[in-house]
Design a protein around this motif. Sequence first.
Motif, mmCIF file in Angstrom:
data_model
loop_
_atom_site.group_PDB
_atom_site.id
_atom_site.type_symbol
_atom_site.label_atom_id
_atom_site.label_comp_id
_atom_site.label_asym_id
_atom_site.label_seq_id
_atom_site.Cartn_x
_atom_site.Cartn_y
_atom_site.Cartn_z
ATOM 1 N N MET A 1 -43.421 -28.051 -25.369
ATOM 2 C CA MET A 1 -43.791 -28.704 -26.463
ATOM 3 C C MET A 1 -44.134 -28.150 -28.043
ATOM 4 N N ILE A 2 -44.524 -26.473 -27.427
ATOM 5 C CA ILE A 2 -44.966 -26.359 -28.758
ATOM 6 C C ILE A 2 -44.161 -25.908 -29.499
ATOM 7 N N ASP A 3 -42.867 -25.767 -28.965
ATOM 8 C CA ASP A 3 -41.440 -24.970 -29.840
ATOM 9 C C ASP A 3 -40.533 -26.491 -30.328
ATOM 10 N N THR A 4 -41.046 -27.495 -29.552
ATOM 11 C CA THR A 4 -40.241 -28.797 -30.414
ATOM 12 C C THR A 4 -41.392 -29.503 -31.060
ATOM 13 N N LEU A 5 -43.024 -29.605 -31.207
ATOM 14 C CA LEU A 5 -43.743 -29.625 -32.167
ATOM 15 C C LEU A 5 -42.563 -28.495 -33.462
ATOM 16 N N GLN A 6 -42.895 -27.443 -33.510
ATOM 17 C CA GLN A 6 -42.804 -26.224 -34.378
ATOM 18 C C GLN A 6 -41.419 -26.577 -34.863
ATOM 19 N N GLN A 7 -40.491 -27.629 -34.316
ATOM 20 C CA GLN A 7 -39.360 -27.343 -34.809
ATOM 21 C C GLN A 7 -39.339 -29.203 -35.324
ATOM 22 N N ALA A 8 -39.666 -30.086 -34.978
ATOM 23 C CA ALA A 8 -40.909 -31.146 -35.430
ATOM 24 C C ALA A 8 -40.702 -30.837 -37.045
ATOM 25 N N LYS A 9 -42.189 -30.014 -37.199
ATOM 26 C CA LYS A 9 -42.906 -30.060 -38.240
ATOM 27 C C LYS A 9 -42.203 -29.236 -39.435
ATOM 28 N N SER A 10 -41.115 -28.050 -38.804
ATOM 29 C CA SER A 10 -39.921 -27.717 -40.027
ATOM 30 C C SER A 10 -39.251 -28.719 -40.460
ATOM 31 N N PHE A 11 -38.190 -29.467 -39.325
ATOM 32 C CA PHE A 11 -37.467 -30.343 -40.285
ATOM 33 C C PHE A 11 -38.181 -31.371 -40.293
ATOM 34 N N ILE A 12 -39.694 -31.748 -40.661
ATOM 35 C CA ILE A 12 -40.192 -32.947 -41.332
ATOM 36 C C ILE A 12 -40.549 -31.687 -43.072
ATOM 37 N N GLN A 13 -40.537 -31.020 -43.043
ATOM 38 C CA GLN A 13 -41.178 -30.541 -44.013
ATOM 39 C C GLN A 13 -39.738 -30.515 -45.167
ATOM 40 N N LYS A 14 -38.254 -30.612 -44.099
ATOM 41 C CA LYS A 14 -37.528 -30.345 -44.671
ATOM 42 C C LYS A 14 -36.776 -31.521 -45.529
ATOM 43 N N TYR A 15 -37.707 -32.527 -44.935
ATOM 44 C CA TYR A 15 -37.426 -33.832 -45.934
ATOM 45 C C TYR A 15 -37.483 -34.555 -46.682
ATOM 46 N N ASN A 16 -37.992 -32.967 -47.928
ATOM 47 C CA ASN A 16 -39.223 -33.390 -48.928
ATOM 48 C C ASN A 16 -38.404 -33.802 -49.910
ATOM 49 N N THR A 17 -37.513 -34.701 -49.754
ATOM 50 C CA THR A 17 -36.561 -35.223 -50.923
ATOM 51 C C THR A 17 -37.538 -36.294 -51.976
ATOM 52 N N HIS A 18 -36.602 -36.242 -52.634
ATOM 53 C CA HIS A 18 -37.015 -37.104 -54.412
ATOM 54 C C HIS A 18 -37.394 -38.991 -53.032
ATOM 55 N N GLN A 19 -36.593 -39.160 -51.985
ATOM 56 C CA GLN A 19 -36.550 -40.636 -51.585
ATOM 57 C C GLN A 19 -37.148 -41.029 -50.733
ATOM 58 N N PRO A 20 -38.229 -42.023 -51.260
ATOM 59 C CA PRO A 20 -39.217 -42.886 -50.608
ATOM 60 C C PRO A 20 -38.939 -42.977 -48.458
ATOM 61 N N VAL A 21 -39.267 -42.561 -48.124
ATOM 62 C CA VAL A 21 -39.416 -42.967 -46.008
ATOM 63 C C VAL A 21 -40.784 -44.046 -46.265
ATOM 64 N N ASN A 22 -40.306 -44.988 -45.593
ATOM 65 C CA ASN A 22 -41.117 -45.995 -45.617
ATOM 66 C C ASN A 22 -41.732 -46.277 -43.907
ATOM 67 N N ILE A 23 -42.438 -45.848 -42.594
ATOM 68 C CA ILE A 23 -42.566 -45.955 -41.825
ATOM 69 C C ILE A 23 -43.566 -46.798 -41.629
ATOM 70 N N MET A 24 -43.702 -47.601 -40.963
ATOM 71 C CA MET A 24 -44.464 -48.045 -40.267
ATOM 72 C C MET A 24 -44.556 -48.200 -38.765
ATOM 73 N N GLU A 25 -46.212 -47.460 -38.458
ATOM 74 C CA GLU A 25 -46.607 -47.234 -37.024
ATOM 75 C C GLU A 25 -47.438 -48.765 -36.601
ATOM 76 N N VAL A 26 -46.727 -49.575 -35.375
ATOM 77 C CA VAL A 26 -46.907 -50.517 -35.046
ATOM 78 C C VAL A 26 -48.202 -50.395 -34.915
ATOM 79 N N CYS A 27 -48.699 -49.950 -34.191
ATOM 80 C CA CYS A 27 -50.218 -49.977 -32.945
ATOM 81 C C CYS A 27 -50.714 -49.232 -33.284
#
Length: 359
Positions: free
Chosen positions: A1-27
Amino acid sequence: MIDTLQQAKSFIQKYNTHQPVNIMEVCGTHTMAISRHGLRQLLPPNINLISGPGCPVCVTSAYDIDWILEIIKNHELKLFSFGDMIRVPGTESSLLEQKSQGKDITICYSPTDALNYAVKNPHKKVLFVAIGFETTTPLSSVVIKRAAEYDLNNFFIFSTHKLVPPALKLLVEDKQLNINGFLCPGHVSAIIGSEPYNFIPENYGIPCVISGFEPADIMISIAMILRQLKFNQPETQIQYKSVVKPEGNLVAVKNIYDVFLKADSRWRGLGPIAGSGLELKPDYNRFDAKLNFPVKDIMPKQNPACDCGNVLKGLKKPPECKLFAKLCTPQNPVGPCMVSSEGSCAAYYRYERFNLERT
Ligand code: SF4
Ligand code: SF4
């Protein structure tokens, strides 16, 4: 899980574009976890988490509250309700106010408390306010089946049960909103599985990820949505695999539709949505409070300054409501989003009030 979380964090950080991304948490529980653990602050500024209509208390309409208030005004009965529900404001009052004025209202943790009371007190009419999405409806079904077995004639439910997928359809079709991905609810999906969300990626090209509730689950789910967007491969994925199976819980779903039929339902903030509610089947009419205690001319009114409708659609964040943390607080809620422990206004009030510059 820790490896997956690190990969997720770095993937999210690389998504630092100027394009807005709206994610709705339904719950609502996701909303609470995001606020409590400061996850918003861990994301690049272009990734915008918006809260959806995922708390059953928040989306209960003033019309239904007013109807329930009319019933207890005009009939001698004992009402059972879950705790948050009794604080939701109707037009002129709430169940909590009526309780303080002497009405027989009991907070319960399960509909079986209401059923057991009705069995032991055959001369007292008992009304249970049935609330919740697909998660809680199977329990209401079991209680209705038992009431039929016991041949009770003093037990009634007022169904405000709602279905999540029709509300998501309304949101993706709303031109004002621009949702790029959904964090789908974990508990609801444990019952219905992943298939009912497939129309969202298939017809609208929007990724869906069913997420667990731990901060790591949510970060990994956000990365899964971003990955789908990056590779333009929208689908429904299950991150919460320990609990959610693609087919859901077939026994629970059967239990729901043994007793209930799909019907139109009024949602606070979203209005009426076709096929988004559940009402008792004709075989169970004698337990249906709406048929046994009809009312006329309900004209609900809400405080015109309350922005719950826009908050529930994700059009506004709670601090953008003029009443937030001023006239409207958890101690004195003006709207239901401040009442429920899963409501987005309550989450912002509790965890993000002092950090508003980023919200
Ligand atoms: S019942 Fe579960 S799935 Fe539904 S809003 Fe609450 S926490 Fe989310
Ligand atoms: S702050 Fe209160 S009045 Fe404003 S949207 Fe939230 S619940 Fe409604």
